[in-house]
Design an enzyme around this catalytic site. Structure first.
Site, mmCIF file in Angstrom:
data_model
loop_
_atom_site.group_PDB
_atom_site.id
_atom_site.type_symbol
_atom_site.label_atom_id
_atom_site.label_comp_id
_atom_site.label_asym_id
_atom_site.label_seq_id
_atom_site.Cartn_x
_atom_site.Cartn_y
_atom_site.Cartn_z
ATOM 1 N N GLU A 118 -35.669 8.586 -46.494
ATOM 2 C CA GLU A 118 -36.656 9.434 -45.800
ATOM 3 C C GLU A 118 -36.684 9.137 -44.301
ATOM 4 O OE1 GLU A 118 -37.439 12.292 -47.325
ATOM 5 O OE2 GLU A 118 -38.305 11.151 -48.974
ATOM 6 N N HIS A 119 -36.659 10.192 -43.508
ATOM 7 C CA HIS A 119 -36.621 10.105 -42.034
ATOM 8 C C HIS A 119 -35.390 9.325 -41.568
ATOM 9 C CE1 HIS A 119 -40.511 11.899 -40.596
ATOM 10 N NE2 HIS A 119 -40.728 11.823 -41.903
ATOM 11 N N ASP B 198 -32.330 11.134 -41.784
ATOM 12 C CA ASP B 198 -31.298 12.141 -41.466
ATOM 13 C C ASP B 198 -31.108 12.310 -39.962
ATOM 14 O OD1 ASP B 198 -33.738 13.570 -41.261
ATOM 15 O OD2 ASP B 198 -33.044 15.288 -42.454
ATOM 16 N N GLY C 160 -45.577 24.094 -48.118
ATOM 17 C CA GLY C 160 -46.246 22.928 -47.529
ATOM 18 C C GLY C 160 -46.352 21.748 -48.476
ATOM 19 N N GLY D 64 -43.582 19.679 -49.257
ATOM 20 C CA GLY D 64 -42.483 18.733 -49.080
ATOM 21 C C GLY D 64 -41.288 19.032 -49.967
ATOM 22 N N ASP E 211 -32.566 19.095 -45.640
ATOM 23 C CA ASP E 211 -33.081 20.140 -46.520
ATOM 24 C C ASP E 211 -32.124 21.326 -46.619
ATOM 25 O OD1 ASP E 211 -35.141 18.375 -46.355
ATOM 26 O OD2 ASP E 211 -36.457 19.663 -45.182
HETATM 27 C C1 GLA Z 1 -38.366 16.938 -43.682
HETATM 28 C C2 GLA Z 1 -37.240 17.324 -42.731
HETATM 29 C C3 GLA Z 1 -35.962 16.576 -43.072
HETATM 30 C C4 GLA Z 1 -36.192 15.085 -43.182
HETATM 31 C C5 GLA Z 1 -37.409 14.784 -44.058
HETATM 32 C C6 GLA Z 1 -37.774 13.337 -44.048
HETATM 33 O O1 GLA Z 1 -38.089 17.371 -44.964
HETATM 34 O O2 GLA Z 1 -36.999 18.710 -42.800
HETATM 35 O O3 GLA Z 1 -34.961 16.879 -42.131
HETATM 36 O O4 GLA Z 1 -36.311 14.513 -41.911
HETATM 37 O O5 GLA Z 1 -38.551 15.525 -43.655
HETATM 38 O O6 GLA Z 1 -36.821 12.594 -44.700
#
Ligand code: GLA
Length: 388
Positions: free
Chosen positions: A33-34, A36, A121, A123, A171
């Protein structure tokens, strides 16, 4: 998912033309997570919530967009499409059209009907699924193909440059390139990827905290800024550190005292998360679900405590899952600050798990969650790619 034939019939009735049909899924991230936008590793899977797109040519020079979910239509002149966002749902398909046009594709007059069941919204990447569905449909209509990784990059640019949300590539990538029954380990540096089979006796249980999140929100933006600040400070010592992907915990031990405490914690999350993600893919590949579950749990703790991107409800949802029969691993998935948890659960226990988790969460928070037993699904694809 809605029966594509229903969307076909609705489109035909509205636009008096037989459409081509396409689908692009949302996603759940198993771990990473975070990472990319720090050119690190992620391991998402496409899920069986998707955006469907029905598209047909027009002869009146217009581009007409219709959102079935909102019952709303927008019409534009094909030769002068908007090039700025207005904060409306149409920004997502228009952004894709603008990026494709910028790449030299002529956008013909067309009717595009979109319908989706990716919860908004939450995730689960509803916006990426709209972007990838739009791109796939328009390319299908004009008879062009773009390889999945490049298609993902163009859709990410639509979100970054047109919509104005500073997301990474994860994503759009998984929506374009996912494969049924597999997770996908993506190296966000060079977009190389490896499909990792998900054992047939494992279910993806997605539990929605019902707390809304947004990639355009302040939390996402400030976390990204902290990650970039920490990276810039480390790079003054080791110029080869271009992104946090290039940094190690040894770098933090050596120069962490120069980084503001908050950014140091954010960086520690990203650096350790990259290691966990690669290890998690190896564990999944070798069937070591115990290790995978432990890594998911460590990832959640890091996301909650170092990255501070969780919320009380998500922490509660993860905690409640720990003692339920069948759980292999649980964590908050996606951009953070709400949304859904992903629970890997032994398939034969998934229904009982979902029921218990829903009841316990309701008791603890007073919120009725939505809990879905999902499957890893195919990325964007044509449902019918020839006009009748
Ligand atoms: C969102 C963003 C992704 C990624 C995630 C966190 O989904 O669109 O690019 O940064 O948050 O992992």
């Amino acid at each position: 998912m809605k029966d594509p034939e229903i969307l076909r019939a609705q489109h035909r009735e509205r636009y008096h033309a037989d459409p081509l049909l396409f689908a692009a899924p949302g996603r759940v991230n198993l771990i990473g997570e975070h990472t990319d936008y720090a050119e690190g590793f992620v391991m998402p899977a496409a899920i069986d919530f998707a955006t469907l797109a029905a598209i047909s040519p027009r002869s009146d020079g217009q581009v007409v967009l219709y959102a079935e979910n909102f019952g709303e239509e927008r019409a534009y002149t094909a030769s002068s499409l908007p090039n700025t966002a207005t904060g409306h749902w149409s920004d997502y398909p228009l952004g894709v059209l603008a990026i494709l046009a910028g790449e030299g594709y002529t956008i013909p007059p067309l009717s595009l009907s979109l319908w989706g069941d990716v919860p908004l919204g939450s995730g689960l990447s509803s916006s990426a699924s709209v972007e990838v569905a739009t791109a796939t449909a328009v390319l299908g209509l004009i008879g062009a193909t773009i390889p999945g990784p490049r298609l993902a990059r163009l859709c990410q640019r639509a979100e970054n440059e047109f919509v104005g949300a500073n997301c990474g590539i994860m994503d759009q990538f998984i929506s374009a390139n996912g494969q049924a029954d597999h997770a996908l380990l993506l190296d966000c540096r060079d977009l190389s990827f490896q499909l990792v089979p998900i054992p047939t006796d494992v279910a993806l249980v997605i539990a929605n905290t019902m707390v809304k999140h947004s990639v355009a929100g302040a939390g996402y933006t400030s976390r990204r800024a902290s990650v970039e600040e920490a990276c810039a400070i480390l790079a003054t010592h080791r110029p080869e550190i271009k992104f946090l992907r290039d940094a190690t915990v040894a770098d933090l031990a050596a120069w962490g005292h120069e980084i503001p405490p908050e950014s140091l914690k954010r960086a520690r999350h990203v650096i350790t998360e990259n290691d966990r993600t690669v290890a998690a893919a190896a564990a999944l590949n070798s069937g070591d679900l115990k290790t995978l579950g432990r890594l998911m749990h460590e990832a959640h703790v890091s996301y909650s405590q170092d990255f501070e991107a969780s919320c009380v409800e998500a922490d509660t949802m993860v905690d409640l899952a720990q003692n339920l029969p069948g759980l292999l691993g649980a964590r908050l998935t996606g951009g953070g600050f709400g949304g859904c948890t992903i629970n890997l659960v032994e398939k034969d226990k998934a229904s009982a798990f979902a029921a218990s988790l829903g009841r316990l969460y309701q008791q603890a928070t007073g919120i009725t969650p939505e809990i879905h037993i999902c499957h890893a699904s195919d990325g964007a694809h044509a449902i019918s790619s020839r006009l009748a």
